[in-house]
Design an enzyme around this catalytic site. Structure first.
Site, PDB file in Angstrom:
ATOM      1  N   ASP A  40       0.836  -1.191   0.000  1.00 29.75           N
ATOM      2  CA  ASP A  40       0.000   0.000   0.000  1.00 29.75           C
ATOM      3  C   ASP A  40       0.877   1.249   0.000  1.00 29.75           C
ATOM      4  OD1 ASP A  40      -2.449   1.713   0.704  1.00 29.75           O
ATOM      5  OD2 ASP A  40      -3.268  -0.315   0.764  1.00 29.75           O
ATOM      6  N   HIS A  63      -3.867   5.742   3.540  1.00 30.49           N
ATOM      7  CA  HIS A  63      -4.569   4.524   3.153  1.00 30.49           C
ATOM      8  C   HIS A  63      -3.882   3.275   3.693  1.00 30.49           C
ATOM      9  CE1 HIS A  63      -6.407   1.452   0.524  1.00 30.49           C
ATOM     10  NE2 HIS A  63      -7.443   2.262   0.531  1.00 30.49           N
ATOM     11  N   SER A  80     -11.721  -1.980  -0.931  1.00 31.38           N
ATOM     12  CA  SER A  80     -10.356  -1.950  -0.403  1.00 31.38           C
ATOM     13  C   SER A  80     -10.383  -1.930   1.118  1.00 31.38           C
ATOM     14  CB  SER A  80      -9.600  -0.725  -0.935  1.00 31.38           C
ATOM     15  OG  SER A  80     -10.167   0.462  -0.445  1.00 31.38           O
TER      16      SER A  80
END
Length: 1052
Positions: A223, A254, A420
């Protein structure tokens, strides 16, 4: 005498000219199919505007070696210089062997250098280093819409095509209000309270109480990174950076959020496995950009450092990025369990993202707290196999993915939604389940297949969603825990049951029963082999019916003979035998398949397991011909691999046609409507020569991009005119100038992207419809219109420019947005109103009936403005049953004169793109594939070459269309439709008519050859006459020369 000699010497010349004219006349008049010039396609280069940029290429080698060894090998084979250079990759994977290298190649010599590298013995292949760009935190707003943040206002942003990933609480707020507007405030507060306890909804606290917390599980998170001192994590083992930026920190938030869902320990946003060892792989820059080469290095490092679980909350539609896809296979082959999000392109079907669509990856969809499929969650089926097969079931499982609480970038918690988010929920569940198995036994028991078996077998099937929305259902942590406690390595099939009576879960199979004479129903299931990374099919699958009725079912199988890595496929091609034409009832039984794997360390015998797939099928008597529709899937082309543009040019943020164009993907609502209307819809994934027209009321052609074999054009003409087949065509826009404007240079692949066709391949359709005197134009029409009170939107459709007299045509004042139409629009706006553009036509042709419409957007659920199912039903009632709607067949719509334009006004093919690279027709063999009737598998189709005696049809010239399997005894035309074959202009003189034939103009309806021997015989005779005439001229000239020569000698 001299006068007579001159006269006689000129006569052969006149004879020769006359014979030549007659030859041309006969050739042009009797040619049944006048072919256009051969399509010449030239591929485009990969240079940018200057042609001087270096392109980065991934060179994959056949062996793992140190990067320095690979560099020396290339230098020894290619020499230094020469337009290429080795790129050093300074990252943590440097100390390990690698299977690829990165080279920069000058654009001007790229083709030559890449070709030379690709020919080297130790090189596997050479690929462009593709860039990924993912919008990880919803900068572009909510998901859906296919393609998400890759395109804006019709232009492609830097980076590879991606879909939007997750959405913040603020971005979701107005959606939440809309969805819960009828609920009480009290309910909303309860929901907010539940958001932080998603772990308790799965019973994670039960396993925590048993001492299972994810300890000693190596969790790789690919990520945006994480900060080393984040207070929510107690076990950050390693952070690595694989980007071009000099930081290990997460500056977007994120990666931190994903890690928090998996292993956070804050009470407000607890993770599932707080003691899991976190390995943060920073593969995205702050600009949310990544490259395939970064992923390949990071994947290699994950393999070398023996990760247990890997979460990848990214995805996109490009499943043909082979270095990436094949590296995923290598990841799972090395016993790393990969979990990935299926994408946020819902509620559209056929929108699965890669790598979650791979069978060796656990693909995760999203649900809300009410167990409803989240609107943003992508739907199956997989589209790898389309158009010449049938997709697999995905997602594998679903998990809560709406309003999930996770860690903020520095401290505190926040809410996000998206697949996600659902993906790390499942990754956290997997981490917790891995920790249940003693560390010494993990590698012997746990692998990508056994973990998927535990998840799908333990999942709770939801009431309402179908299998392409929910897969096996909602993850059930405790049930999967019970399965793993007693797990023994075995092979299974997923889904393990296909029950036609289980609706809506078994949609689309439960919506349409089997019957004799139909195209095979295909079902594509996944083989999960928990016994080993490689397995083999011991013997062909066997159908074991539960009673005698089951013998009416004929099943052919296609399957993976080698199961690697961990997974394979088994496809069932099912059809009812002819003796079951009147059978009504259920057929039940099992398909069995035995898999074996090599013995594991310490074992002496092969591991062996028998898989079972239970079938419960509904069968009905064969429906009447008028109720059977055949959908053409064969002539569909989608992205990837080609740049196939969207059908509606009004959609500016999704420029690619990538949803499959299948009855069970983006045309699934239309499929349901047709079933509700009593029609039976079958799919044709092979050329037109591979179906028997006598069994079908209508062939339905919608939004098709490929070309057509000459044999297909000939057979379709015969099927319509003589066999009474109905034909319904829904076209799309096609305008070369507009396609050129849609061309762009992609800075990531270092190549020009240009549409290979329009929304549909109109030149190909025009070839197909030419025998009926029908053709589409190159206008791009937009606007609203109404028929009988039904409002419709014409969205980037085309116009009809040829249509025979006697037919019925409807036109409306629509706006032409094509390049050529812009000037006309200005004139129309400044003066008179817009002229009507013909867009809908209906006509009888021989025994068959044809309906054409210039737009398919109203049938396609991807970007539909308004549906036109009502119109489709009226058209099918006409083409299949000759039912005439009074409004569509009003006298005001009847054409006394044909609509006609010259050939040079028809849309032309592009010659600057390599269309053959994407076509299943150009340069390919005509063959019936395994989605056609069993009796024609591997052949060219039904017999088209057996000819019968000539027969005259009213209103047509002599026709010889044979007595092949698709021919039936014709019924006479209705007298009032004999006008179909009249000249396109009543004022044409016979001289103009003949001149048109000499010029090769097409008639309103086909003028067919009288017999197959007449044309060559006539041409041969005229050729002989021409040769004799020329020979006589030369003989006479020689005699004159000899005569004059002797006279001169006599004078001397």
């Amino acid at each position: 005498m001299a006068a007579r000699r001159r006269t006689s010497s000129r006569f052969p010349f006149k004879s020769a000219v006359f014979a030549a004219v007659i030859s041309i006349f006969l050739f042009r008049y009797f040619a049944p199919f006048r072919r256009k010039e051969t399509l010449t396609l030239v591929s485009e280069g990969g240079k940018n505007e200057t042609g001087r940029n270096n392109n980065n290429y991934i060179v994959r080698f056949r062996e793992y070696k140190k990067a320095e060894d690979h560099r020396r090998y290339l230098e020894s084979e290619l020499g230094l210089g020469g337009g290429w250079e080795w790129i050093e990759r300074r990252n943590p994977a440097m100390k390990f062997a690698t299977d690829f290298g990165l080279v920069a190649v000058e654009g001007s010599v790229a083709e030559r250098v890449v070709g030379e590298i690709g020919k080297l013995e130790m090189v596997k292949d050479v690929n462009v280093d593709v860039s990924y760009k993912r919008e990880l935190l919803g900068v572009s707003g909510s998901g859906g819409g296919g393609g998400g943040g890759s395109f804006s206002d019709g232009k492609k942003r830097p980076g590879k095509i991606f879909t939007s990933m997750s959405f913040s609480e603020d971005e979701e707020r107005h959606h939440a209000v809309a969805e819960t507007s009828n609920s009480s405030i009290h309910w909303g507060r309860e929901l907010l309270a539940q958001k932080s306890q998603v772990t308790s909804l799965f019973g994670a606290d039960v396993l925590w109480s048993k001492g299972y917390t994810g300890a000693k599980v190596k969790m790789a998170i690919f990520d945006t990174g994480i900060r080393f001192d984040h207070p929510h994590f107690r076990n950050i083992k390693e952070r690595t950076n694989w980007t071009s930026e000099d930081t290990l920190n997460d500056n977007l938030g994120h990666g931190t959020f994903v890690a928090g869902v998996i292993a956070g320990q804050d009470e407000e946003c607890l993770g599932f496995a707080p003691d899991a060892e976190i390995y943060a792989f920073r593969v995205f820059t702050d600009a949310q950009v990544s490259y395939t080469s970064w992923f390949l290095d990071a994947f290699n490092y994950a393999i070398a450092t023996k990760m247990d679980v890997l979460n990848l909350s990214i995805g996109g539609p490009d499943f043909l990025d082979l270095p990436f896809v094949e590296k995923i296979w290598e990841i799972t082959a090395n016993n790393i369990i990969m979990v990935s999000a299926i994408g946020n392109d819902g509620p559209l079907y056929g929108t699965l993202n890669n790598p979650a669509d791979q069978s060796d990856v656990i693909g995760v969809g999203g649900i809300d707290y009410n167990d409803h499929i989240a609107p943003f969650s992508s739907r199956g089926m997989s589209t790898w196999e389309i158009p010449h097969g049938y997709g697999r079931v995905k997602p594998d499982v679903v998990a809560y993915g709406k309003d999930i609480m996770g860690s903020k970038i520095s401290s505190g918690c926040k809410s996000l939604s998206g697949t996600s988010v659902a993906s790390p929920v499942v990754a956290g569940v997997v981490c917790l389940l891995v920790s249940v198995i003693p560390e010494s036994d993990r590698k012997a028991i746990l692998n990508p297949a056994s973990m998927k078996q535990a998840l799908v077998e333990g999942a709770a099937k939801l009431s309402g969603p179908n299998l392409y929305e929910q897969g096996a259902g909602r993850v059930n942590l405790l049930e999967s825990y019970e399965i793993l406690k007693i797990y023994q390595p075995r092979a299974t099939i997923f889904p393990g049951i296909l029950d036609f009576s289980d609706c809506p879960y078994s949609w689309p199979f439960c919506r349409q029963p089997l019957y004799a004479g139909a195209m095979p129903i295909m079902f594509n299931a996944t083989i999960l082999n928990g016994m080993g990374v490689i397995g083999y099919v011991e013997s062909p699958p066997i159908w074991n019916p539960s009673d005698e009725d089951g013998n009416l079912l004929n099943i052919h199988f296609t399957y993976s003979e080698i199961i690697w890595p961990w997974t394979g496929y088994i496809a069932l091609h099912m059809q009812i035998k002819e003796e079951g034409a009147q059978f009504s009832g259920e057929i039940e039984g099992n398909v069995t398949l035995t898999i074996y794997s090599p013995p594991s360390p310490g074992e002496k015998t092969k591991r062996r397991s028998t898989c079972v797939l239970h079938l419960k099928l509904q069968v009905v008597p064969t429906p009447p011909r008028s109720k059977r529709i055949l959908w053409d899937q064969f002539h569909n082309i989608k992205y990837p691999p080609g740049y196939i543009p969207r059908d509606s040019l009004d959609v500016r943020n999704d420029i690619l046609d990538w949803h499959g164009d299948h009855l069970h993907t983006n045309f699934h609502i239309m499929f349901n409507m047709l079933r509700d209307a009593g029609y039976y819809v079958e799919t044709l994934g092979s050329p037109f020569t591979c179906f028997d027209a006598r069994h079908y009321g209508t062939l339905l052609l919608v939004d098709l991009e490929d070309e057509y074999f000459a044999e297909e054009i000939e057979k379709l003409r015969d099927d319509v005119i003589n066999s009474g087949l109905g034909l319904a065509v829904f076209a799309e826009w096609y305008n070369v100038d507009t396609m050129v404007k849609m061309r762009f240079f992609d800075d990531n692949t270092r190549s020009w992207w240009t549409p290979v066709t329009g929304g549909a391949n109109v030149p190909g359709l025009n070839d197909l419809l030419a025998p009926f005197g029908i053709a589409f134009g190159d206008k791009i029409l937009n606007g609203d219109f109404s028929i009988d009170g039904e409002q419709s939107r014409y969205a980037s459709g085309t116009d009809i420019v040829r249509f025979p007299s006697g037919g019925y045509v409807h036109g409306f004042p629509l706006l032409d947005s094509s390049e050529s139409g812009a000037t006309q629009n200005v004139l129309s706006n400044s003066g008179s109103g817009k002229a009507d553009s013909p867009i809908l036509g209906l006509v009888e042709a021989g025994e068959g009936r044809i309906a054409v419409y210039g737009d398919s957007n109203c049938l396609d659920s991807s970007h539909m403005v308004t549906n036109c199912y009502w119109l489709l039903k009226k058209l099918l009632d006409f083409t299949s049953s000759s039912a005439r709607d009074p409004l569509l067949f009003s006298q005001s719509a009847k054409q006394d004169m044909a609509i006609y334009v010259d050939d040079n006004q028809l849309p032309s093919r592009r010659t600057d793109v390599n269309f053959s690279s994407y076509s299943a027709v150009l340069g390919q063999d005509l063959i019936c594939r395994r989605d056609s009737r069993f009796e024609v598998w591997g052949t060219k189709g039904y017999n088209l070459h057996v000819r019968g005696r000539n027969r005259r049809l009213p209103g047509y010239p002599i026709i010889d269309l044979g007595r092949g399997l698709n021919s039936t005894t014709p019924n006479p035309f209705k007298v009032e439709h004999s006008k179909v074959t009249e000249r396109r202009n009543k004022g044409d003189t016979q001289g103009n008519h003949l001149l048109g034939i000499l010029n090769g103009d097409e008639l309103d309806m086909p003028v067919l050859v009288g017999s197959h021997w007449l044309v060559p015989a006539a041409i041969a005779i005229t050729g002989v006459l021409l040769f004799l005439s020329i020979w006589r001229i030369r003989q006479r000239r020689r005699r004159r020369k000899r005569g004059s020569g002797s006279g001169r000698l006599g004078n001397l």
